[in-house]
Design a protein around this motif. Structure first.
Motif, PDB file in Angstrom:
ATOM      1  N   VAL A  28      -2.831 -10.643  31.828  1.00  0.00           N
ATOM      2  CA  VAL A  28      -2.385  -9.257  31.641  1.00  0.00           C
ATOM      3  C   VAL A  28      -1.988  -9.083  30.179  1.00  0.00           C
ATOM      4  N   LEU A  29      -2.574  -8.090  29.534  1.00  0.00           N
ATOM      5  CA  LEU A  29      -2.236  -7.806  28.130  1.00  0.00           C
ATOM      6  C   LEU A  29      -1.634  -6.407  28.055  1.00  0.00           C
ATOM      7  N   VAL A  30      -0.403  -6.318  27.583  1.00  0.00           N
ATOM      8  CA  VAL A  30       0.230  -5.010  27.391  1.00  0.00           C
ATOM      9  C   VAL A  30       0.316  -4.747  25.892  1.00  0.00           C
ATOM     10  N   ASN A  31      -0.573  -3.898  25.405  1.00  0.00           N
ATOM     11  CA  ASN A  31      -0.589  -3.523  23.989  1.00  0.00           C
ATOM     12  C   ASN A  31       0.458  -2.436  23.774  1.00  0.00           C
ATOM     13  N   ASN A  32       1.672  -2.888  23.500  1.00  0.00           N
ATOM     14  CA  ASN A  32       2.818  -1.978  23.401  1.00  0.00           C
ATOM     15  C   ASN A  32       3.289  -1.743  21.969  1.00  0.00           C
ATOM     16  N   ALA A  33       3.096  -2.737  21.096  1.00  0.00           N
ATOM     17  CA  ALA A  33       3.609  -2.625  19.723  1.00  0.00           C
ATOM     18  C   ALA A  33       3.128  -1.321  19.099  1.00  0.00           C
ATOM     19  N   GLY A  34       4.042  -0.621  18.451  1.00  0.00           N
ATOM     20  CA  GLY A  34       3.630   0.635  17.851  1.00  0.00           C
ATOM     21  C   GLY A  34       4.576   1.096  16.772  1.00  0.00           C
ATOM     22  N   VAL A  35       4.045   1.886  15.872  1.00  0.00           N
ATOM     23  CA  VAL A  35       4.845   2.502  14.812  1.00  0.00           C
ATOM     24  C   VAL A  35       4.588   4.007  14.832  1.00  0.00           C
ATOM     25  N   TYR A  36       5.513   4.740  14.215  1.00  0.00           N
ATOM     26  CA  TYR A  36       5.486   6.212  14.265  1.00  0.00           C
ATOM     27  C   TYR A  36       5.672   6.774  12.858  1.00  0.00           C
ATOM     28  N   PRO A  37       4.691   6.522  11.989  1.00  0.00           N
ATOM     29  CA  PRO A  37       4.876   6.993  10.616  1.00  0.00           C
ATOM     30  C   PRO A  37       4.619   8.493  10.513  1.00  0.00           C
ATOM     31  N   GLU A  38       5.487   9.147   9.767  1.00  0.00           N
ATOM     32  CA  GLU A  38       5.332  10.595   9.606  1.00  0.00           C
ATOM     33  C   GLU A  38       4.771  10.889   8.212  1.00  0.00           C
ATOM     34  N   GLY A  39       4.403  12.095   7.980  1.00  0.00           N
ATOM     35  CA  GLY A  39       3.831  12.469   6.680  1.00  0.00           C
ATOM     36  C   GLY A  39       2.546  13.237   6.903  1.00  0.00           C
ATOM     37  N   LYS A  40       2.393  14.310   6.148  1.00  0.00           N
ATOM     38  CA  LYS A  40       1.210  15.162   6.309  1.00  0.00           C
ATOM     39  C   LYS A  40      -0.011  14.487   5.709  1.00  0.00           C
ATOM     40  N   LEU A  41      -1.166  14.785   6.279  1.00  0.00           N
ATOM     41  CA  LEU A  41      -2.405  14.114   5.871  1.00  0.00           C
ATOM     42  C   LEU A  41      -2.691  14.275   4.383  1.00  0.00           C
ATOM     43  N   LEU A  42      -2.408  15.451   3.833  1.00  0.00           N
ATOM     44  CA  LEU A  42      -2.800  15.710   2.445  1.00  0.00           C
ATOM     45  C   LEU A  42      -1.682  15.432   1.446  1.00  0.00           C
ATOM     46  N   GLU A  43      -0.554  14.930   1.949  1.00  0.00           N
ATOM     47  CA  GLU A  43       0.498  14.512   1.023  1.00  0.00           C
ATOM     48  C   GLU A  43       0.265  13.046   0.668  1.00  0.00           C
ATOM     49  N   PRO A  44       0.813  12.589  -0.489  1.00  0.00           N
ATOM     50  CA  PRO A  44       0.512  11.225  -0.935  1.00  0.00           C
ATOM     51  C   PRO A  44       0.826  10.172   0.122  1.00  0.00           C
ATOM     52  N   GLU A  45       1.933  10.340   0.871  1.00  0.00           N
ATOM     53  CA  GLU A  45       2.296   9.316   1.862  1.00  0.00           C
ATOM     54  C   GLU A  45       1.399   9.366   3.102  1.00  0.00           C
ATOM     55  N   GLY A  46       0.519  10.359   3.163  1.00  0.00           N
ATOM     56  CA  GLY A  46      -0.370  10.489   4.324  1.00  0.00           C
ATOM     57  C   GLY A  46      -1.287   9.295   4.501  1.00  0.00           C
ATOM     58  N   ALA A  47      -1.761   8.752   3.392  1.00  0.00           N
ATOM     59  CA  ALA A  47      -2.683   7.615   3.476  1.00  0.00           C
ATOM     60  C   ALA A  47      -1.960   6.367   3.962  1.00  0.00           C
ATOM     61  N   VAL A  48      -0.740   6.190   3.479  1.00  0.00           N
ATOM     62  CA  VAL A  48       0.061   5.021   3.906  1.00  0.00           C
ATOM     63  C   VAL A  48       0.356   5.136   5.403  1.00  0.00           C
ATOM     64  N   ALA A  49       0.744   6.343   5.811  1.00  0.00           N
ATOM     65  CA  ALA A  49       1.049   6.561   7.231  1.00  0.00           C
ATOM     66  C   ALA A  49      -0.173   6.266   8.086  1.00  0.00           C
ATOM     67  N   MET A  50      -1.330   6.738   7.624  1.00  0.00           N
ATOM     68  CA  MET A  50      -2.558   6.540   8.411  1.00  0.00           C
ATOM     69  C   MET A  50      -2.889   5.052   8.515  1.00  0.00           C
ATOM     70  N   GLU A  51      -2.762   4.355   7.412  1.00  0.00           N
ATOM     71  CA  GLU A  51      -3.078   2.924   7.419  1.00  0.00           C
ATOM     72  C   GLU A  51      -2.121   2.169   8.350  1.00  0.00           C
ATOM     73  N   ASP A  52      -0.837   2.462   8.229  1.00  0.00           N
ATOM     74  CA  ASP A  52       0.166   1.782   9.069  1.00  0.00           C
ATOM     75  C   ASP A  52      -0.084   2.066  10.550  1.00  0.00           C
ATOM     76  N   ALA A  53      -0.330   3.333  10.854  1.00  0.00           N
ATOM     77  CA  ALA A  53      -0.500   3.719  12.265  1.00  0.00           C
ATOM     78  C   ALA A  53      -1.761   3.097  12.847  1.00  0.00           C
ATOM     79  N   LEU A  54      -2.854   3.179  12.101  1.00  0.00           N
ATOM     80  CA  LEU A  54      -4.108   2.627  12.628  1.00  0.00           C
ATOM     81  C   LEU A  54      -4.027   1.110  12.763  1.00  0.00           C
ATOM     82  N   LEU A  55      -3.398   0.463  11.774  1.00  0.00           N
ATOM     83  CA  LEU A  55      -3.299  -1.005  11.818  1.00  0.00           C
ATOM     84  C   LEU A  55      -2.524  -1.488  13.038  1.00  0.00           C
ATOM     85  N   ALA A  56      -1.379  -0.896  13.284  1.00  0.00           N
ATOM     86  CA  ALA A  56      -0.541  -1.370  14.401  1.00  0.00           C
ATOM     87  C   ALA A  56      -1.016  -0.784  15.734  1.00  0.00           C
TER      88      ALA A  56
END
Ligand SMILES: NC(=O)c1ccc[n+]([C@@H]2O[C@H](COP(=O)([O-])OP(=O)(O)OC[C@H]3O[C@@H](n4cnc5c(N)ncnc54)[C@H](OP(=O)(O)O)[C@@H]3O)[C@@H](O)[C@H]2O)c1
Length: 231
Positions: A83-111
């Protein structure tokens, strides 16, 4: 037969409560966390009594090498994951077109996506080979097009991708292997905040249900309160 479950991001919140509930059902649990001290502390706090077994393994799902190392250590120890429970998760905020948007997207997709995918790659082939497995992807209503993809952009995209992974993997597995997504609801964890509706112990019923489905249970679905959620 005693099954073994691996839960990611299990040092606190929903993951920790899932470990407690699975162990109470007599399932052997591999509680994983990316911080050894916090993970070992969580195992100690659970104080699960025999015959249930809870062991700690270091696992940072965002780190490819960490996923591989964990899988190798378990293999060396002769531990097969049912049984595998893929539970680990992060909740990065930030609008897509703001500079932190890319960091948020990378963090969210990675985890939230890539981490779950890599864990599936390591642990699901063994399930298929042995003819039994349950994968529970802890997703969110924020990943549902049907519910409007509400919530921070990167988080929504990552959970929608996780749901797509559920659908595609469910079609690829064979035998009594089932892959499902779950929305736990709004839960009082560090991620959900103190104002959320549900205590973690009240939010894990559907996760545990999917982790312990009978042979005739669903495959490739998305559930909240054991009821289908629109994709
Ligand atoms: N709470 C809600 O209302 C809610 C609603 C819908 C869905 N969910 C989902 O439920 C799951 C659990 O969330 P939660 O509410 O229990 O949140 P939480 O209390 O913030 O716990 C998140 C857990 O994930 C771990 N984690 C994060 N990144 C990781 C990584 N790269 N590798 C390994 N572990 C990692 C954290 O470890 P650290 O302690 O090291 O940070 C922590 O143990 C998440 O997937 C979340 O998206 C939660």
């Amino acid at each position: 037969m005693m099954r073994t479950a691996l839960v990611t991001g299990a040092n606190r919140g929903i993951g920790l409560e899932t470990c407690r509930a699975l162990a109470k059902q007599g399932i052997s649990v591999v509680l994983t966390a990316r911080d050894r001290r916090l993970g070992e502390q969580a195992v100690a706090e659970l104080a699960i009594e025999e015959p249930a077994v809870v062991r700690f393994e270091l696992l940072d799902v965002s780190d490819e090498a960490s996923v591989l190392d964990c899988a190798h250590r378990l293999e060396d120890a002769g531990i097969e994951i049912d049984v595998l429970v893929n539970n680990a998760g992060v909740y990065p905020e930030g609008k897509l077109l703001e500079p932190e948007g890319a960091v948020a997207m990378e963090d969210a997709l990675l985890a939230n996506f890539w981490g779950a995918f890599r864990c599936c790659q390591e642990f699901v082939p063994g399930m298929v080979e042995r003819g039994y497995g349950r994968v529970v992807n802890v997703s969110s209503g924020y990943g549902s097009f049907g519910e409007g993809l509400e919530g921070p952009a990167a988080y929504c995209v990552s959970k929608a991708a996780l749901n797509a992974l559920t659908v595609k993997l469910a079609r690829e597995v064979k035998g009594d292997v089932k892959v499902n997504s779950v929305c736990p609801g709004w839960v009082r964890t560090r991620m959900g905040g103190p104002g959320a509706d549900l205590a973690p112990e009240d939010a894990i019923d559907t996760i545990v249900w999917l982790a312990t489905l009978q042979h005739d249970g669903p495959n490739g679905g998305f559930f909240r309160d054991r009821q289908p959620v629109p994709w």
